[in-house]
Design a protein around this motif. Structure first.
Motif, PDB file in Angstrom:
ATOM      1  N   PRO A 157       0.813  -1.224   0.000  1.00  0.00           N
ATOM      2  CA  PRO A 157       0.000   0.000   0.000  1.00  0.00           C
ATOM      3  C   PRO A 157       0.845   1.271   0.000  1.00  0.00           C
ATOM      4  CG  PRO A 157      -0.830  -1.577   1.618  1.00  0.00           C
ATOM      5  CD  PRO A 157       0.470  -2.116   1.126  1.00  0.00           C
ATOM      6  N   SER A 158       0.423   2.248  -0.798  1.00  0.00           N
ATOM      7  CA  SER A 158       1.007   3.599  -0.852  1.00  0.00           C
ATOM      8  C   SER A 158       2.450   3.629  -1.322  1.00  0.00           C
ATOM      9  CB  SER A 158       0.902   4.284   0.527  1.00  0.00           C
ATOM     10  OG  SER A 158      -0.434   4.422   0.926  1.00  0.00           O
ATOM     11  N   VAL A 159       2.928   2.558  -1.948  1.00  0.00           N
ATOM     12  CA  VAL A 159       4.306   2.492  -2.421  1.00  0.00           C
ATOM     13  C   VAL A 159       4.379   2.874  -3.897  1.00  0.00           C
ATOM     14  CG1 VAL A 159       6.180   0.887  -3.024  1.00  0.00           C
ATOM     15  CG2 VAL A 159       5.151   0.811  -0.749  1.00  0.00           C
ATOM     16  N   ASN A 192      -5.007  -3.384  -2.880  1.00  0.00           N
ATOM     17  CA  ASN A 192      -5.025  -2.250  -1.968  1.00  0.00           C
ATOM     18  C   ASN A 192      -5.173  -0.972  -2.777  1.00  0.00           C
ATOM     19  OD1 ASN A 192      -2.131  -1.086  -2.477  1.00  0.00           O
ATOM     20  ND2 ASN A 192      -1.761  -3.265  -2.026  1.00  0.00           N
ATOM     21  N   ILE A 193      -5.726   0.027  -2.156  1.00  0.00           N
ATOM     22  CA  ILE A 193      -5.866   1.327  -2.801  1.00  0.00           C
ATOM     23  C   ILE A 193      -5.751   2.414  -1.738  1.00  0.00           C
ATOM     24  CG2 ILE A 193      -8.396   1.316  -2.626  1.00  0.00           C
ATOM     25  CD1 ILE A 193      -8.386   2.759  -5.405  1.00  0.00           C
ATOM     26  N   GLU A 223      -6.150   4.209   3.519  1.00  0.00           N
ATOM     27  CA  GLU A 223      -5.582   3.052   2.825  1.00  0.00           C
ATOM     28  C   GLU A 223      -6.504   1.850   3.042  1.00  0.00           C
ATOM     29  OE1 GLU A 223      -0.877   4.218   3.487  1.00  0.00           O
ATOM     30  OE2 GLU A 223      -1.982   3.149   5.056  1.00  0.00           O
ATOM     31  N   LEU A 224      -6.915   1.229   1.947  1.00  0.00           N
ATOM     32  CA  LEU A 224      -7.826   0.085   2.000  1.00  0.00           C
ATOM     33  C   LEU A 224      -7.114  -1.148   1.457  1.00  0.00           C
ATOM     34  CD1 LEU A 224     -10.965   1.869   0.475  1.00  0.00           C
ATOM     35  CD2 LEU A 224     -10.433   1.592   2.901  1.00  0.00           C
ATOM     36  N   ALA A 236      -2.843  -1.197  -6.110  1.00  0.00           N
ATOM     37  CA  ALA A 236      -2.198  -2.419  -6.598  1.00  0.00           C
ATOM     38  C   ALA A 236      -3.173  -3.570  -6.433  1.00  0.00           C
ATOM     39  CB  ALA A 236      -0.902  -2.697  -5.848  1.00  0.00           C
ATOM     40  N   ALA A 237      -3.106  -4.542  -7.338  1.00  0.00           N
ATOM     41  CA  ALA A 237      -3.993  -5.696  -7.255  1.00  0.00           C
ATOM     42  C   ALA A 237      -3.296  -6.915  -7.821  1.00  0.00           C
ATOM     43  CB  ALA A 237      -5.292  -5.432  -8.013  1.00  0.00           C
TER      44      ALA A 237
END
Length: 722
Positions: free
Chosen positions: A76-78, A571-572, A555-556, A613-614
């Motif tokens: 997440p958040s990268v 994640n998003i 962040e989810l 990302a998924a």
């Protein structure tokens, strides 16, 4: 010949070292195998901080020779980037929009960030992923750690795993742009139920996507340990050597459509580009650890370390004035020559050494940690002219010599108290004391800086844990000193330290077929250092303090195992990253000086509002996997003005990875075949950039430079476990 000899030694681990009997395996259960130096700074499952743990198996699945940031790309958040365009050589990482200089990195609890720039250069420890046993990434301020303060995240790397069984691994990758990775790993397992030795040697090379962006990287790792019931002693040597052709200038914006791989490095040389416009650096880490279990409640760890670095980057420079190098004009007969082409090497020669310790007490519902660290940095910066087209330069002429020293002491205390009914309280306080002595800069050798800082970084939080569910809230304060480049200003313009107030609220469900997580964060900055374009009174562009700025986001994360042959995760992150009041300074070539522009509530540079990302994994049959990976990064601004004309367009990229494990009962324990296609739909996108603006002829000129990423490319690996 060296590779043959090393291979023979490695194979001897497997074929000569005798197998351990059943009784010895039972005895290992009584040995002290915990890495105290890592647990002292990592966030535990009950700690109220936002974190992601990555296991050895997950690291191995994604390690095909690209630099460590690309192994972390799906978190997440990268956001990651690569100078060469294919993830080999110089790479970068940002987390929640905070670049590497604000991400605290430790290697077995020992600081890894460069003491002066505060950045991280994973190119200096190539293939470190092959030696890692686990990684923890904390987002936000996180728990107290050793080294530079965390202003966006903390990355804790651990290699100190005890491998009870002997092993030999041969990992080989080939891919686009003539990319090669060859790794040999071996371990003795436990000898006599007390001794263990692990070793690795790696070679990575690539031509790169960008023109001439070649990389030639080598590294080795050796770890030897003695372990008994109540203590352990371990010695590590980790060394990396890199030679990369410079690709850090970027591609001019007007070249992106016609020549995306253009590299201006070396082109000051007439004719063909200079062949040795390269960066050359060797870095070796020596680490000695001692862990002691004093009794059932109390344990102690200490470690001493030395990191030795030395290297240079070489440049061909045309039309250089003698006066800029402290020399008189060159007289040749009746001619006075004021400038010449030359080749120079800019050297960095440093020692970074010190120690860390921690004392941990755990009884019933109380877990207390007291620890800290001390380190010294002794850095030599000197520049040498090795060749000049015209005369007048002494042999190997040293024209700049500006050393620096830095001293860092930190002490921290942590308390995790279980309150009952699933609730736990956490308190953490750190004192950090820094002295920085800079004896000049390359462009300003007479400018001397000697600054002392003391920081107080408290953290508090509460968490609720019950049946695979956790909810938490925390509030943390982090403060850190400016980096070396920030100090290149007059005494009246020295930058102030940065302070971050971080609030985290989160909830997550783990260890079930369907898992999820949600985190809200508010990171409020006081005096964050940002680029404004302002020239100080010694003629240097340096960052200046923005009084008020913030990052606000959510962040989810979610993952589900639908069937035994299908699972998915993703994640998003959504965020707002703002500077409340910002002053831009633009050079005015028509009238001299600079023009000042004022802005309000502008976007912080390189801080996308959306990152996602998924991954979808299909297991068509036993020991096989098909993985579809995707990454989305929203618009990133090159400066802090929020002008779309100075930005990186959003991008959405998909990768495909195929893997199959062949298990045998004879010589090989397993053979893994991996094939990965990066950017499978051949998207044209850029991962990084910078901008320079000025007024000339009554008009504003905007010059943007970008770092394009490769189109469709592949990596294929065969990994053998003996």
């Amino acid at each position: 010949m060296k590779k043959i000899i090393f291979t023979a030694i490695v194979l001897s681990f497997y074929f000569i070292v005798p197998a351990q009997d059943t009784m010895r395996h039972k005895l290992t259960d009584t040995l002290m195998l915990e890495n105290i130096e890592v647990t002292s700074i990592r966030a535990t499952d009950k700690a109220p901080f936002t974190k992601t743990n990555i296991s050895k198996a997950e690291i191995e699945k994604n390690n095909l020779g690209q630099d460590l940031p690309f192994v972390l790309n799906q978190l997440p958040s990268v956001v990651v980037n690569s100078d060469a365009g294919n993830g080999v050589g110089y790479t970068g990482i940002s987390i929640r929009g905070s670049d590497a200089s604000r991400v605290n990195v430790t290697l077995n609890g020992i600081p890894y960030n460069d003491a002066e720039s505060q950045g991280t250069y994973f190119v200096d420890i190539p293939d470190i992923s092959s030696s890692l046993s686990s990684i923890q990434v904390q987002r936000g301020v996180g728990t107290s750690s050793n080294g530079a303060g965390a202003f966006g995240a903390t990355i804790n790397l651990s290699t100190n795993e005890v491998n009870k069984e002997k092993y030999v691994e041969l990992n080989n990758t080939y891919g686009s742009f003539n990319t090669w990775k060859n790794t040999i790993k071996a371990g003795t397992g436990l000898l006599g139920n007390h001794f263990t030795v692990d070793a690795r040697a790696s070679a990575i090379s690539s031509d790169g996507y960008i023109d001439r962006a070649k990389s030639n990287l080598k590294s080795f790792f050796i770890s030897a340990a003695y372990i008994n019931k109540n203590s352990s002693l371990r010695f590590n040597i980790l060394s990396g050597k890199e030679k990369t052709y410079q690709a850090w200038y970027g591609v001019p914006e007007n070249y992106l459509d016609s020549d995306r791989t253009y590299n201006p490095a070396g082109t000051e040389k007439p004719g063909s580009p200079y062949a040795n416009e390269t960066d050359n650096y060797t870095q070796t880490h020596y680490q000695l650890f001692y862990d002691k279990k004093i009794n059932s409640n109390l344990s102690f760890n200490t470690a001493v370390f030395l990191s030795r670095g030395k290297g240079y980057y070489e440049e061909y420079r045309a039309g250089q004035l003698y006066s800029d190098y402290g020399l008189p004009d060159y007289i040749s007969g009746t001619d006075t020559i004021t400038s010449t082409d030359l080749i120079r090497r800019l050297w960095l020669d440093n020692y970074f050494y010190g120690g860390i310790f921690s004392l941990q007490f755990q009884k019933n519902k109380t877990h207390v940690t007291f620890g800290g660290g001390w380190d010294e940095y002794d850095g030599k910066h000197y520049d040498v002219v090795t060749w000049a087209q015209q005369g007048g330069f002494p042999n190997d002429y040293v024209y700049t010599n500006v050393p620096a020293n830095k001293h860092d002491l930190n002490l921290y205390g942590k308390l995790l108290q279980t309150l009952g009914s699933g609730f736990s309280a956490f308190a953490d306080v750190q004192g950090r004391f820094v002295n920085y002595d800079i004896k000049g800069f390359e462009d300003n050798p007479g400018l001397r800086i000697n600054k002392y800082y003391s920081f107080f970084n408290p953290k508090i939080g509460i968490s609720f844990n019950k049946t695979n569910f956790q909810a938490y809230a925390s509030y943390s304060i982090g403060a850190k000193e400016p980096n070396r480049d920030d100090f290149e200003a007059a005494a009246s313009e020295l930058p102030k330290p940065e302070i971050l107030y971080d609030m985290e609220l989160g909830a997550e469900r783990r260890n079930t077929p369907f898992t999820y997580g949600i985190t809200f964060y508010y990171m409020n900055y006081h005096n964050q250092l940002v680029s404004t374009g302002k020239i100080n009174d010694v003629g240097a562009y340096t960052r200046t303090n923005a009084p008020e700025s913030y990052r606000l986001g959510v962040e989810l994360q979610a993952a589900e195992t639908f069937t035994k042959w299908l699972n998915a995760s993703g994640n998003i992150s959504f965020s707002k990253n703002k500077i409340k009041n910002f002053n831009e300074y633009v050079d005015d070539y028509d009238n001299g000086g600079q023009i000042k522009n004022q802005y309000h509530n502008t976007n912080i540079s390189f801080s996308p509002d959306e990152v996602a990302a998924a991954m979808i994994n299909i297991i068509p049959f036993s020991n096989s996997e098909i993985s579809f990976q995707s990454k989305y990064v929203g618009r990133q601004y090159l400066d802090n003005t929020s002008h779309v004309t100075r930005s990186i367009d959003p991008y959405y990229v998909q990768n495909l990875k195929l893997s199959y494990r062949l298990s045998t009962r004879h010589i090989f324990k397993a053979v893994d075949f991996i094939f990965k296609v990066n950017n499978m739909f051949n998207k044209k996108y850029e991962s990084n950039g910078y901008t320079y603006n000025y007024f000339y002829g009554g008009e504003l000129t905007v010059e943007n430079y970008y770092f394009p990423m490769a189109g469709t490319n592949f990596l294929a690996a065969i990994n053998i476990k003996l």
